[in-house]
Structures are given as structure tokens and as C-alpha cells.
Design an enzyme around this catalytic site. Structure first.
Site, PDB file in Angstrom:
ATOM      1  N   GLU A 143       0.685  -1.042   0.103  1.00 11.66           N
ATOM      2  CA  GLU A 143      -0.326   0.126   0.013  1.00 11.66           C
ATOM      3  C   GLU A 143       0.681   1.124  -0.226  1.00 11.66           C
ATOM      4  OE1 GLU A 143      -3.928   2.428   2.103  1.00 11.66           O
ATOM      5  OE2 GLU A 143      -3.063   0.404   3.146  1.00 11.66           O
ATOM      6  N   GLU A 177     -12.101   2.169   3.555  1.00  5.81           N
ATOM      7  CA  GLU A 177     -11.548   2.713   5.003  1.00  5.81           C
ATOM      8  C   GLU A 177     -11.080   4.103   5.084  1.00  5.81           C
ATOM      9  OE1 GLU A 177      -6.757   1.106   6.089  1.00  5.81           O
ATOM     10  OE2 GLU A 177      -7.151   2.567   4.230  1.00  5.81           O
TER      11      GLU A 177
END
Length: 304
Positions: free
Chosen positions: A184, A279
Site C-alpha cells: 500500500e 477504509e
């Protein structure tokens, strides 16, 4: 009290929520009506706690009742084995896909793989081994990895090499189990080694394993590089997981500048069958804010 009765009693009385989250008094919202989403959006614990209650399994049940077909939990590795097992059972009951949890390597900035230090690599590899056992309990496939910060004393090419070699070793642990670490790139700090999609693409190509792919977090990538659909297209063959959050604010879609309806349409047209992790936070508090999140996803998912 039965869970259905609990949801009905805790739902906002006599209300119908608009996209913006304001209340128009009239019929009580039908929280039992399951929506059919086009993509696998994955809420997380706490997102609907006012409507579903604090119990983790009740929250999963509520997500399923609303039509969400996936779920993610960054902190899964820190939960006890019994809780992990119960979560796995609840997801299986509802045929929900488990999304990412974070491989425990000491935090986003800690134990940087770019340094090439054996002690940092050992911590990372130990996290990978423990993640295999957690994944079995919750039927997970994807685990988030953040390589850490820059090692400023080393040339960037050497740092790249150190990261690639460490990730190759992690992939050797995960690949026999069919598991995938998703890297990420983040926008949180200029000291983070991994920040852009093209950089992450290069690393995945160099590692050369189905167990090392890209987690394309739309919120972070909007902040660091923009041009979302173009950059997703350039790196698409290495993207295995997507996360969501509007910018600014990192709240639900429709609260910021990103045209999520168009982005989701692109993702759907690419044939993406994976998970899109929600998220982000809720833009409004309490039950009203939670209903606004559900309505926002119904709106932006209406792209066909």
C-alpha cells in the site's frame, strides 16, 4: 433481545435518509431490505456500531443484512484466536469475503525494509508466518504490507533492492498457501518509502510473485498523484485490492472531490471481482451518519 428487534429499536425512528444524510420524517427506514451492490464493498468494525451495537458479530450480521458482501479488519492479527474464529464463522455463514488485515511488522514507519537490516527482515518474516495462521481462521487471502520509511543514508536504488529482496522472502512464505500481500503506497508522510502507484508497480514486477500485488487506496493516490483512472489503468495487472475514502477528509464517497460513481464504473467495467475496502470514517456521527454511509454507497454504486 433478538438482533432483528434490536436493529428495529435502535434505527432512527420514522425517517428516510437522503444522500446528504439529513432526515426527512416519514416512514421508518427499512434496514432489513438487503441491497444488491454491483461491487464487493467491505465495511469495518465500528462503522455501524450505533445501529448494530458493540458486539462484533452483530456488526457483521448487520453489514450482511444491508447487502455488503465483504468485510475488512486492519487489526485482525491483534485479536485473540477465539475472536478470530468467531469472525471467520460469521463471515462464512453470510458468504462474505474477508478483505485485508495488516501484517504485523511494528507499524507503518517501523522496521523499514529499505534499510536491509536483518533484524527488520526477521520481524517482517515472522509477521508473515503468523499471518498464515490468522488467514486460515478467517478465510482471508489478502494482507496489507507497508515497507516502512526511507533509509536516507542509502541510495534509492539500494533501498529498492533491499525492499524487493525482503518482499521476495515474504512471498515465499505466503505463496504455498495461496495468500497475497498487497503493498500500500501511502500519503501520510514524506518519510514513507512507498508513496506512488508506479513505484509499487515496479516493485511487484521485480518480486515476480502472485503473492505480491498492489493495494490501490484511492484516497491516498488522489492525494499523492491524482489522475486516478489513468494510473489505475497503467498498473491494473498488478492491482489485487482497492480501498476507498473521499478527499479531503477521508470520509464516505460523495463527501469530497472524487467522482466515485465514475471510478466504480471503470472498476466494474474492468471486470474486477475483488474487494473494495471502506477504509474511511463517517462524515456524520451516530445513527444518522451510519445511514448516510449506506445511502452514499447505494448512490455511487448506481452506475449501470
Amino acid at each position: 433481545m433478538k438482533r432483528r428487534d434490536f436493529i428495529q429499536k435502535t434505527a432512527l425512528g420514522s425517517s428516510a435518509v437522503t444522500l446528504g444524510g439529513s432526515l426527512a420524517y416519514g416512514a421508518q427506514p427499512n434496514l432489513e431490505a438487503k441491497h444488491s451492490f454491483n461491487l464487493k464493498y467491505a465495511p469495518h468494525f465500528g462503522m455501524f456500531k450505533n445501529l448494530a451495537g458493540n458486539d462484533l458479530i452483530d456488526q457483521i450480521n448487520f453489514m450482511a443484512d444491508q447487502g455488503f458482501t465483504a468485510f475488512e479488519d486492519n487489526g485482525m492479527m491483534k485479536r485473540d484466536v477465539a475472536t478470530q474464529t468467531k469472525i471467520g464463522e460469521a463471515l462464512a455463514k453470510h458468504n462474505m469475503t474477508m478483505g485485508v488485515f495488516v501484517i504485523d511488522k511494528g507499524g507503518n514507519m517501523a522496521n523499514t525494509l529499505a534499510a536491509g537490516k536483518q533484524e527488520y527482515i526477521d520481524i517482517f518474516l515472522d509477521g508473515c508466518r503468523r499471518a498464515v495462521e490468522v488467514a486460515k481462521r478467517v478465510n482471508a487471502k489478502w494482507m496489507t504490507v507497508v515497507p516502512g520509511g526511507f533509509e536516507r543514508k542509502l541510495p534509492i536504488g539500494v533501498q529498492d533492492g533491499n525492499v524487493i529482496e525482503a518482499l521476495k522472502r515474504g512471498a515465499e512464505i505466503l505463496e504455498p498457501h495461496g495468500l497475497t500481500m498487497v503493498l500500500e503506497p501511502l500519503s501520510d508522510s514524506p518519510d514513507l518509502y512507498l508513496q506512488n502507484s508506479d513505484q509499487t508497480y515496479m516493485i511487484c514486477k521485480a518480486v515476480g510473485s502472485p503473492s505480491c500485488k498492489i493495494l490501490f487506496d484511492i484516497y491516498h493516490m488522489q492525494k499523492t498523484e491524482g489522475h486516478l483512472i489513468h494510473n489505475m489503468d497503467l498498473t491494473w495487472d498488478e492491482i489485487d485490492y482497492i480501498q476507498i475514502g473521499d478527499n479531503p477528509g477521508r470520509k464516505e464517497p460523495t463527501t469530497g472531490e472524487i467522482n466515485y460513481k465514475n471510478v466504480f464504473k471503470y472498476i466494474h467495467e474492468k471486470g474486477f471481482k475483488g474487494v473494495l475496502g471502506m477504509e474511511h470514517g463517517n462524515s456524520k456521527p451516530n445513527k444518522e451518519g451510519e445511514l448516510a454511509v449506506i445511502n452514499a454507497y447505494k448512490s455511487v454504486d448506481n452506475f449501470l
